[in-house]
Structures are given as structure tokens and as C-alpha cells.
Design an enzyme around this catalytic site. Structure first.
Site, short mmCIF file in Angstrom:
data_model
loop_
_atom_site.label_atom_id
_atom_site.label_comp_id
_atom_site.label_asym_id
_atom_site.label_seq_id
_atom_site.Cartn_x
_atom_site.Cartn_y
_atom_site.Cartn_z
N LEU A 15 0.82 -1.22 0.00
CA LEU A 15 0.00 0.00 0.00
C LEU A 15 0.86 1.27 0.00
CD1 LEU A 15 -2.74 -1.29 2.46
CD2 LEU A 15 -2.84 -1.22 -0.06
N SER A 39 3.95 -3.60 6.70
CA SER A 39 3.86 -2.82 7.94
C SER A 39 2.44 -2.26 8.04
CB SER A 39 4.90 -1.71 7.98
OG SER A 39 5.13 -1.21 6.69
N VAL A 79 4.13 -4.31 -4.82
CA VAL A 79 5.33 -4.03 -4.02
C VAL A 79 6.52 -3.86 -4.96
CG1 VAL A 79 4.39 -5.37 -2.08
CG2 VAL A 79 6.07 -6.43 -3.61
N ALA A 81 9.56 -4.22 -7.29
CA ALA A 81 9.93 -5.31 -8.19
C ALA A 81 11.18 -5.99 -7.64
CB ALA A 81 10.20 -4.76 -9.58
N SER A 133 0.27 1.19 -16.32
CA SER A 133 0.92 2.45 -16.70
C SER A 133 0.06 3.63 -16.31
CB SER A 133 1.13 2.46 -18.22
OG SER A 133 1.61 3.72 -18.61
N GLY A 134 0.71 4.73 -16.05
CA GLY A 134 -0.04 5.95 -15.76
C GLY A 134 0.38 6.62 -14.46
N LYS A 187 4.56 -3.74 -21.56
CA LYS A 187 4.69 -2.57 -20.68
C LYS A 187 6.14 -2.05 -20.73
CE LYS A 187 4.21 0.62 -17.61
NZ LYS A 187 4.98 0.56 -16.43
N HIS A 190 6.53 -0.26 -23.95
CA HIS A 190 5.81 1.02 -23.78
C HIS A 190 6.73 2.05 -23.10
CE1 HIS A 190 3.85 3.69 -20.88
NE2 HIS A 190 2.86 3.81 -21.74
N ASN A 191 7.40 1.63 -22.05
CA ASN A 191 8.29 2.56 -21.34
C ASN A 191 9.46 2.97 -22.22
OD1 ASN A 191 6.56 1.95 -19.23
ND2 ASN A 191 8.17 1.89 -17.71
N GLU A 194 8.32 5.47 -24.51
CA GLU A 194 8.18 6.72 -23.75
C GLU A 194 9.53 7.46 -23.67
OE1 GLU A 194 6.01 6.10 -20.02
OE2 GLU A 194 7.51 7.34 -19.03
N ARG A 450 34.51 -10.22 -43.03
CA ARG A 450 34.34 -11.38 -42.15
C ARG A 450 34.88 -12.64 -42.81
NH1 ARG A 450 29.28 -12.97 -41.14
NH2 ARG A 450 29.79 -13.82 -39.09
P1 ATR Z 1 7.06 3.34 -3.77
O1 ATR Z 1 8.19 3.55 -4.72
O2 ATR Z 1 5.75 3.87 -4.24
O3 ATR Z 1 7.37 3.66 -2.33
P2 ATR Z 1 7.83 0.61 -3.85
O4 ATR Z 1 9.14 0.99 -3.24
O5 ATR Z 1 7.80 0.08 -5.24
O6 ATR Z 1 6.80 1.78 -3.75
O7 ATR Z 1 7.15 -0.45 -2.92
C1 ATR Z 1 7.01 -0.22 -1.54
C2 ATR Z 1 6.03 -1.28 -1.04
O8 ATR Z 1 6.65 -2.56 -1.11
C3 ATR Z 1 5.62 -1.06 0.38
O9 ATR Z 1 4.27 -1.40 0.49
C4 ATR Z 1 6.51 -2.05 1.13
O10 ATR Z 1 6.01 -2.48 2.35
P3 ATR Z 1 6.38 -1.66 3.72
O11 ATR Z 1 5.43 -0.51 3.76
O12 ATR Z 1 6.14 -2.63 4.82
O13 ATR Z 1 7.82 -1.26 3.58
C5 ATR Z 1 6.50 -3.19 0.16
N1 ATR Z 1 7.58 -4.14 0.38
C6 ATR Z 1 8.89 -3.96 0.13
N2 ATR Z 1 9.59 -5.06 0.43
C7 ATR Z 1 8.69 -5.98 0.89
C8 ATR Z 1 8.79 -7.33 1.35
N3 ATR Z 1 9.96 -7.98 1.36
N4 ATR Z 1 7.64 -7.94 1.73
C9 ATR Z 1 6.46 -7.31 1.69
N5 ATR Z 1 6.31 -6.05 1.25
C10 ATR Z 1 7.40 -5.39 0.86
#
Ligand code: ATR
Length: 480
Positions: A15, A39, A79, A81, A133-134, A187, A190-191, A194, A450
Site C-alpha cells: 500500500l 507494515s 510491491v 519489483a 501504466s499511468g 509494458k 511502452h516505457n 516513452e 568477415r
Molecule cells: P514506492 O516507490 O511507491 O514507495 P515501492 O518501493 O515500489 O513503492 O514499494 C514499496 C512497497 O513494497 C511497500 O508497500 C513495502 O512495504 P512496507 O510498507 O512494509 O515497507 C512493500 N515491500 C517492500 N519489500 C517488501 C517485502 N519484502 N515484503 C512485503 N512487502 C514489501
């Protein structure tokens, strides 16, 4: 789909901004949304700030989250990548049951998605890698969504995703792209596109600034004007906004106080790397990635500032005419960069066995995403006319558009070269265009070289077979 009204239709794990916004988007569309974050503070904050926007089912453990979902369960992971995504996939898969659907909405590398899909399918679950995307705004108000995975998973998931995606002329900017990693692959491209689109706009700006001697506010007006024609797009629109902005601290144009070192999170680089592996010349995207790298080499640039420029030419005499030439160069160069990007998608589809509808893809990109533009309607039309079009550039409409811009485009590249203004994408896409239409390329000479140093053999234009010249001997030719 069950009729269980108390359970959530979909769940979002993670989130941070993107995850919260997409969860809110689902809720605002009347879907019951389960939400979970590692968290719990983020979950609580989302409920406290936006709990009244719809029906949320907050959970503080992954088990509680999974239990709150209707079956088949649909859990969208938002979360970071990489390892975080793998960790969350593992936790979800342990708590889920066969037939449930795990969706990765992050910017995962498509090869990771192919691997994860295989692993999750082996456990009887569905795995959908969905490119979204967006940015933050799109996630909240309607992104473009590019889901991969099985058709069966899409049948259960698609209507939900389509309901929250952007819509253009009543059509959702979301459609099933193809199996396993297809969604993340498109995707990624697409990037990459971009990157190229932003770089050609940047090159046009620099020419208007340094060759035509216009001020940022004047150039903002030109981009606003361009945004009413063929170049009508989100990127051209925001370019005008950025150029019109004055820095509050100094009173100077904001663009003059921003450090000219472009960042990148890596998807453009992935597009270029994948293109190298697939053997597809995406010169526009490649040069755009390199241009960002060059801009960021600040120490080298500082050390190189005194390098000679040679004898430079005169600025263009007719400023209005030059502005129009730059517009045409930008448009032609952009068409080529998109054509190359679609070539990469074609090659990826062939390599990985994806049945990708390129016209549908252009439709998806018309809304929600950063490259949304009027232009994409024209691309859709081109693939409607001929779904097997060998290259976008060969479509009658685009062929005519480029032909119309060609003289201006050449003139602009010449002017830029004479003035020492770097235009890597304008120039490299023009070289590609000339290469593509060339009767003969120096590749014949390269084959000769060659064969000389490595006996790599060559084919002839007049006979079948492979041949080798006995370079170290009597130089007669033998059939290899
Ligand atoms: P942004 O760039 O928008 O901050 P991100 O860095 O791509 O987002 O992702 C952050 C999210 O990944 C967070 O929800 C984070 O959870 P926490 O709020 O607890 O830090 C989540 N996240 C990162 N590593 C994680 C893991 N190993 N397990 C579960 N969630 C994880």
C-alpha cells in the site's frame, strides 16, 4: 465468481502510493477491496484517510487477507519489483488454493514473470503479470493495464481490471495481451517508447532554444500549438506546462535551474537490452537511453566542455520556417521510434509464442498512460487495415506522413549537425529510415571482411549457397 457478498472481490498487497491508489480506484468503482501491507501503519493510514471512499477489508496478516477474499481469490501485488515481489508471491501462494489468481502489478522484468508464472502454475494457481501504466494519477483515476497470463485467469479478472482502467470513447484501456510474460513485455516496450518520445521532444526543444534562439516561454507556446495537431499528446501537453513554469526562488524559467542529468529506473534500458537480444534495431529507444546516460555523466561532461566544436554554421535565417521543420522532424522521428518499438513487440511475440494484437495494444495506450496520444488512433487504424503489417512505417498513412516530413527532417538534422547541437534520436531514426529503404548496404563489404579474417563465408546475389574466397592463397572462390 461466488455470490458471497461479504467477501472482497479483489485484494491489494502493498500500500505504497501506487498500491493505495489502485485499491482506492477499485473501491470507488464499487468493488469490495481487501488491503494488506507488510507494515500495518500503511493499511491503517489508508483506512483512516480514504476508508469512506468505498468498502475496504483491511487485514494485518497475509492469512487474514487471503481469508477475506471471495473465490477464486484475486490478489494484486503492488510491491517493489525483484526480491520483495518474490517474497510476497511465496506468502500468497502458501496461503491460497488451486484456481486462485496472483497478479503482479509492478514493473517486473518479463523474464521474471515467465519464470514466476511457470512456478505458480505448477502449484495449481494462476499468475498474471500485469503492466500498469499511468503513474500515481493513473492508478487512482484510470491506468492503462496490460495483463498477461492465461485466458482463463483473464476471464475471471478482466472485468474487474477493465472497470478501473482508463476508458477512451467507451473502450477500456485494458485487454488480455498474451500468455505469461506478455503483459510485462509490452509494458516494458511502452516505457522504452516513452523514453524515445521524451527525447525527441527534448531535441526539438533544444533546437528551438539554441538554433532558433527562442525563450522557454515562447517554446511553451509552440508546444501548445503543436498539441492541437498530429502531435496532440499528453507528453507534448506537459512539455508546454514545464517550459512555462517560472522558478519561484530565482525568477528564471524552471527548466534553466533543473540539473540537466536525466534519471532512469531501468525499463528503457531493459527495452534496449531485450531488443539487442532479439536483434531488433530500436535505434530511437536505444539512443534515448544513451542520451540519458550521457546527460548523467556529469564529471566527464565537465571535463569535456572545452573540446573543440569545429567551424559551426549559421543559425537558420527564417525562424518560423525552421520551427515548422522541427515539428515535422519530431513527428517523423517519433513515427520511426514507434515503428521500431512495435517491431520489438512483434519479435518478442514470435520468440515467446505470444499472440499479441498490436492494434488492441495501440487502443490500450490511448488512455491512462504517459504516451497517450491522438497518434495511437492512427496506429490502431493501421493494424485494423492490415493486422500482419510488417512495419508501421509501411502502412500507407504513416508512409505518407513521413514522406511529407522527410525534407524538413533532413534539413533539421543537417542544421543541428552544422550548429553542433546533438540530436541523437532525430539523426539515428533518419539513418535507420535510410537504411531500411536502401537498395544496397555496406553489409556486403562487412561480409567480405568477415570472410577475409574469419572464413565466415558469404552468400551471393546471383546464386544459392555459401561461398568463401581463398584470401591467403590464389583468391579463387570456393563453395563452402
Ligand atoms: P514506492 O516507490 O511507491 O514507495 P515501492 O518501493 O515500489 O513503492 O514499494 C514499496 C512497497 O513494497 C511497500 O508497500 C513495502 O512495504 P512496507 O510498507 O512494509 O515497507 C512493500 N515491500 C517492500 N519489500 C517488501 C517485502 N519484502 N515484503 C512485503 N512487502 C514489501
Amino acid at each position: 465468481m461466488t455470490n458471497d457478498t461479504s467477501r472482497a472481490h479483489i485484494g491489494v498487497v502493498g500500500l505504497a502510493v501506487m498500491g493505495s491508489n489502485i485499491a482506492r480506484n477499485f473501491a470507488r468503482h464499487g468493488h469490495v477491496v481487501a488491503v494488506y501491507n507488510r507494515s500495518p501503519e500503511k493499511t491503517r493510514a489508508l483506512l483512516a484517510e480514504h476508508g469512506d471512499e468505498g468498502e475496504f477489508r483491511p487485514a494485518e496478516t497475509i492469512e487474514e487477507f487471503v481469508a477475506s477474499l471471495e473465490r477464486p481469490r484475486r490478489a494484486l501485488i503492488m510491491v517493489q519489483a525483484g526480491p520483495a515481489t518474490d517474497a510476497v508471491i511465496g506468502q500468497l501462494a502458501d496461503a491460497m488454493e488451486p484456481g486462485d489468481i496472483i497478479i503482479d502489478g509492478g514493473n517486473s522484468l518479463y523474464t521474471d514473470t515467465i519464470r514466476r508464472e511457470r512456478e505458480i502454475r505448477a502449484r495449481g494457481l494462476h499468475f498474471v503479470g500485469a503492466g500498469i501504466s499511468g503513474g500515481e494519477e493513473g492508478a487512482l483515476n484510470g491506468p492503462a493495464i496490460m495483463p498477461g497470463g492465461t485466458a482463463e485467469a483473464y476471464a475471471s479478472l478482466g472485468p474487474l481490471l477493465e472497470s478501473v482502467s482508463a476508458h477512451v470513447d467507451g473502450t477500456p484501456c485494458c485487454a488480455h495481451i498474451g500468455a505469461d510474460g506478455a503483459g510485462h513485455f509490452v509494458k516494458m516496450v511502452h516505457n522504452g517508447i516513452e523514453y524515445a518520445d521524451m527525447q525527441v521532444i527534448g531535441e526539438a526543444y533544444q533546437l528551438l532554444r539554441d538554433a532558433a534562439g527562442l525563450e522557454p516561454a515562447e517554446i511553451a507556446g509552440i508546444f501548445r500549438e503543436w498539441n492541437t495537431g498530429d502531435l496532440d499528446s499528453y507528453l507534448v501537453e506537459i512539455t508546454a506546462e514545464v517550459l512555462a513554469q517560472t522558478d519561484a526562488a530565482t525568477g528564471r524559467p524552471l527548466v534553466d535551474v533543473i540539473l540537466d542529468a536525466a534519471g532512469q529506473k531501468g525499463t528503457g534500458r531493459w527495452t534496449a537490452k531485450a531488443a539487442l537480444d532479439l536483434g531488433i534495431p530500436v535505434t530511437g529507444i536505444g539512443e534515448a537511453v544513451f542520451a540519458r546516460a550521457l546527460s548523467s555523466a556529469l564529471d566527464q561532461r565537465a571535463a569535456a566542455r572545452e573540446l573543440p566544436a569545429g567551424r559551426l554554421g549559421e543559425a537558420p535565417a527564417d525562424r518560423d520556417a525552421f520551427v515548422e521543420q522541427v515539428r515535422r522532424a519530431l513527428y517523423a522521428s517519433k513515427i520511426v521510434a514507434y515503428s521500431q518499438g512495435f517491431d520489438e513487440i512483434n519479435a518478442g511475440a514470435a520468440e515467446y509464442g505470444w499472440d499479441i494484437d498490436r492494434g488492441a495494444l495501440a487502443t490500450i495506450w490511448r488512455g491512462g498512460c504517459i504516451i497517450r496520444a491522438r497518434f495511437l488512433d492512427r496506429i490502431k487504424d493501421a493494424y485494423d487495415r492490415d493486422p500482419a503489417l510488417p512495419a508501421l512505417l509501411l502502412d500507407d498513412y504513416f508512409r505518407a506522413q513521413v514522406a511529407d516530413c522527410l525534407d524538413a527532417w533532413r534539413e533539421v538534422v543537417v542544421t543541428a549537425t552544422r550548429l553542433g547541437i546533438p540530436t541523437p534520436v532525430f539523426a539515428s531514426t533518419l539513418a535507420y529510415y535510410d537504411g531500411l529503404r536502401a537498395e544496397r548496404l555496406p553489409a556486403a563489404l562487412i561480409q567480405g571482411q568477415r570472410d577475409y579474417f574469419g572464413a565466415h563465408t558469404y552468400r551471393r546475389v546471383d546464386r544459392e549457397g555459401s561461398f568463401h574466397t581463398l584470401w591467403g592463397d590464389d583468391r579463387s572462390e570456393v563453395e563452402a
